[in-house]
Design an enzyme around this catalytic site. Structure first.
Site, short mmCIF file in Angstrom:
data_model
loop_
_atom_site.label_atom_id
_atom_site.label_comp_id
_atom_site.label_asym_id
_atom_site.label_seq_id
_atom_site.Cartn_x
_atom_site.Cartn_y
_atom_site.Cartn_z
N HIS A 248 -35.61 -9.82 -76.43
CA HIS A 248 -34.89 -9.19 -77.55
C HIS A 248 -35.50 -9.62 -78.89
O HIS A 248 -34.80 -10.10 -79.80
CB HIS A 248 -33.40 -9.55 -77.51
CG HIS A 248 -32.54 -8.55 -78.23
ND1 HIS A 248 -31.24 -8.29 -77.88
CD2 HIS A 248 -32.79 -7.75 -79.30
CE1 HIS A 248 -30.73 -7.38 -78.69
NE2 HIS A 248 -31.66 -7.03 -79.57
N ILE A 249 -36.79 -9.38 -79.04
CA ILE A 249 -37.52 -9.80 -80.24
C ILE A 249 -37.97 -8.63 -81.09
O ILE A 249 -38.81 -8.80 -81.98
CB ILE A 249 -38.74 -10.67 -79.85
CG1 ILE A 249 -39.68 -9.90 -78.91
CG2 ILE A 249 -38.29 -11.98 -79.22
CD1 ILE A 249 -41.02 -10.59 -78.67
N GLY A 250 -37.44 -7.45 -80.86
CA GLY A 250 -37.89 -6.28 -81.61
C GLY A 250 -37.87 -6.48 -83.11
O GLY A 250 -38.80 -6.09 -83.82
N GLU B 161 -27.57 -10.87 -71.64
CA GLU B 161 -28.62 -11.70 -72.23
C GLU B 161 -28.12 -13.12 -72.44
O GLU B 161 -26.94 -13.32 -72.74
CB GLU B 161 -29.08 -11.09 -73.57
CG GLU B 161 -29.68 -9.70 -73.42
CD GLU B 161 -30.13 -9.09 -74.74
OE1 GLU B 161 -29.93 -9.75 -75.79
OE2 GLU B 161 -30.68 -7.98 -74.74
N SER C 291 -33.79 -0.67 -77.49
CA SER C 291 -32.54 -0.32 -78.17
C SER C 291 -31.40 -1.21 -77.71
O SER C 291 -31.14 -2.25 -78.31
CB SER C 291 -32.21 1.16 -77.93
OG SER C 291 -32.07 1.45 -76.55
#
Length: 467
Positions: free
Chosen positions: A345-347, A315, A285
C-alpha cells in the site's frame, strides 16, 4: 469592556478581555490568547485571526507517522500535538481520543462508531490520505465532527507507480530480479513486450486515472477508460460505454475506484474471463475491488499474464512480518505466482506526496479550528465566510451545526434577529446543516445569551463561538 470578565455558559468558563477576546475551546476551563488584536491594529484593514481559545488548550493526536509538514503547521499554532509513528490498538485509541479535539490518521486507523462515541471533545478529523472509508462519516457528521482528507495530493505518485508496474510486468522484470538475487542468470525475451502501441484500460477516470492517461499516452500507449459518469477525455483517450467493453479491449487493466458496495469484487471470475488472454491487471485503489482467489486461478491458468497489487482486503496495522495466511487465507497461494508484483500500500508513499498531503490537510484543520471554514470537508456542507479584519471590533462568529429539518432557520434567525448580523451563510448535506454568522456590536452578555439560546434548540448538534 477593557477589563477582563469571566462568564459561565453550560458549565464552561469564558474569559473576555480587550474588545471581546472570547475563549471558547472545548475544555472545561478557558483563557484568552495572550495579547489582543486591538494592539495589532493599523490604519489599513488587516486580517484578524479567529482563535477563541488559548491555543495550548487544543489537543491534537497524530497517528501513523503523519508527515512532519503537518506537525509543523499545527505546532506553529501553539496546539498541543501528540505524535505516534503507528496506529493504536482500539482500546488504547479509545482512551486517547476521549481527551483530544483533533485526530489525524492515515488508512490503518479505524474510527468506528464505537471509537467516535467516546470522543466527547472531538471537533474535527484529518485523514492524511485520499480515502475516508476508515471513518464512520455519517456518525461523525451527526455529532458535529467534520472530516477532511486530501483527494489530490498523491495522485501523481500513484500514477507514476502504475506506469512503473506496467513496464515491470511487460518485461517480467520482477521475476528476473528475483532470479538474479538467487544467483540464476535467465536472459529471455519470450512474452516480454514493449508498452508502446499497447492498450491501457483505466477503470475510474478521476484525479489519478486522468493523470495516468496523460503519462501513458506520452509513452505511446492507446488509452481507453470506463467510468460510471461521462467524463471529458484528456489527449486521445476514449471513454467506453461498459466495463465489459474495456476488459475485452485492454492489454493492461488498472483500477482507480473508491471502496463502495458497488465496487466490492468489481473484478471477479466473470470479469477476468472477459479480459484478453495474456493481459495484465493492476490494482492500486482499494483491496475489496478485486476477488483475489479468482485472480489466483486466472493467473495459474495463464489467462492473466501478470498482476500488480498494492492494496488488499485485510492489511496489517503496522510494519512487520504480518502479511501471511492468518491475515488473508489466500496469502500463500498469491505469493507462489510468477510475474506478480506485491507492494504494501505504497501508491502515495513518496516524500513529495506525503509532504503535500501534510500541508493540505494541516491547513484545512487550522482553518476549521480557528475560523470554522468547512471548505474541502467530506461529510459536512462546504461553508465559509470572509475573514474579519482587525478594524471590526466587538464582532463574534457563531457556528451552529444542527439537524436539517423544517423550521430550524426560523428559530435561529429569531435568536440572531435582535443583533446586527453582518453576514451569514447556511447550507445542508443530508441530515446535517451548517450555519455561520458574523455578528457585530456584541458584549459579554450578548454572547452568553446567543450561546445559551442556540444550545437550547432541540435541533442543536454543536454550537461554536469564535471571536
Amino acid at each position: 469592556m477593557s477589563d477582563a470578565r469571566e462568564i459561565e455558559v453550560n458549565g464552561l468558563h469564558y474569559t473576555l478581555s480587550n474588545a471581546l477576546s472570547l475563549s471558547a475551546s472545548p475544555n472545561s476551563t478557558f483563557h484568552s490568547p495572550s495579547g489582543s488584536y486591538m494592539s495589532r491594529m493599523t490604519s489599513r484593514p488587516s486580517a484578524k485571526q479567529l482563535k477563541p481559545f488559548n491555543t495550548q488548550d487544543i489537543k491534537i493526536l497524530l497517528l501513523e507517522n503523519v508527515n512532519v509538514a503537518a506537525r509543523e503547521i499545527l505546532e506553529s499554532q501553539g496546539y498541543q500535538v501528540e505524535f505516534h509513528k503507528a496506529s493504536l490498538p482500539e482500546d488504547e485509541l479509545i482512551e486517547k481520543i476521549r481527551d483530544v479535539h483533533v485526530i489525524g490518521i492515515r488508512s490503518k486507523t479505524k474510527l468506528s462508531e464505537k471509537v467516535l462515541r467516546e470522543a466527547k471533545n472531538l471537533l474535527v478529523i484529518g485523514c492524511f490520505c485520499i480515502g475516508t472509508n476508515q471513518v464512520d462519516l455519517e456518525f461523525a457528521a451527526k455529532h458535529g465532527v467534520t472530516v477532511f482528507n486530501s483527494p489530490f495530493s498523491n495522485s501523481r505518485s500513484v500514477a507514476e507507480l502504475v506506469i512503473a508496474e506496467i513496464i515491470v510486468l511487460a518485461r517480467q522484470l520482477g521475476d528476473r530480479s528475483n532470479e538474479m538475487h538467487n544467483g540464476t542468470w535467465n536472459k529471455v525475451s519470450n512474452k516480454c513486450w514493449e508498452i508502446r502501441g499497447k492498450t491501457l484500460g483505466i477503470i475510474g477516470y478521476g484525479h489519478i486515472g486522468s493523470q495516468l492517461s496523460v503519462l501513458s499516452e506520452a509513452m505511446g500507449m492507446k488509452v481507453i477508460y470506463y467510468d460510471v459518469v461521462p467524463l471529458m477525455a484528456l489527449g486521445s483517450a476514449k471513454q467506453v460505454p461498459t466495463l465489459k467493453d474495456l476488459l475485452k479491449q485492454a492489454d493492461f487493466v488498472t483500477l482507480h475506484v473508491p471502496e463502495l458496495p458497488e465496487t466490492k469484487n468489481l473484478i471477479g471470475a466473470e470479469q477476468l474471463s472477459y479480459m484478453k488472454n495474456g493481459s495484465y491487471l493492476i490494482n492500486a485503489s482499494r483491496g475489496s475491488v478485486v476477488d483475489i482467489p479468482a485472480l489466483v486461478e486466472a493467473m495459474r491458468s495463464g489467462h492473466i499474464a501478470g498482476a500488480a497489487l498494492d492494496v488488499y482486503p485485510s492489511e496489517p496495522a503496522a510494519n512487520g512480518d504480518y502479511f501471511n495466511s492468518t491475515l488473508n487465507t489466500w496469502g500463500d497461494d498469491l505469493r507462489s505466482l510468477k510475474n506478480l508484483i506485491l507492494s504494501p500500500h505504497i501508491g502515495g508513499s513518496t516524500e513529495e506526496a506525503q509532504s503535500a498531503i501534510g500541508v493540505e490537510v494541516g491547513e484545512a484543520l487550522v482553518r476549521y479550528i480557528n475560523d470554522g471554514s468547512t471548505i474541502g470537508a467530506v461529510n459536512m456542507p462546504e461553508v465559509s465566510l470572509r475573514g474579519l479584519t482587525l478594524a471590526e471590533e466587538n464582532h463574534v462568529r457563531v457556528i451552529f451545526i444542527h439537524s436539517n429539518r423544517p423550521g430550524v432557520l426560523r428559530q435561529v434567525n429569531s435568536i440572531l434577529g435582535d443583533h446586527n448580523v453582518d453576514k451569514q451563510m447556511s447550507d445542508s448535506r443530508g441530515d446535517v446543516a451548517y450555519l455561520m454568522a458574523d455578528i457585530s456590536d456584541v458584549n459579554a452578555g450578548d454572547i452568553k445569551s446567543l450561546y445559551e439560546n442556540l444550545e437550547s434548540l432541540s435541533s442543536k448538534i454543536m454550537t461554536r463561538v469564535l471571536y
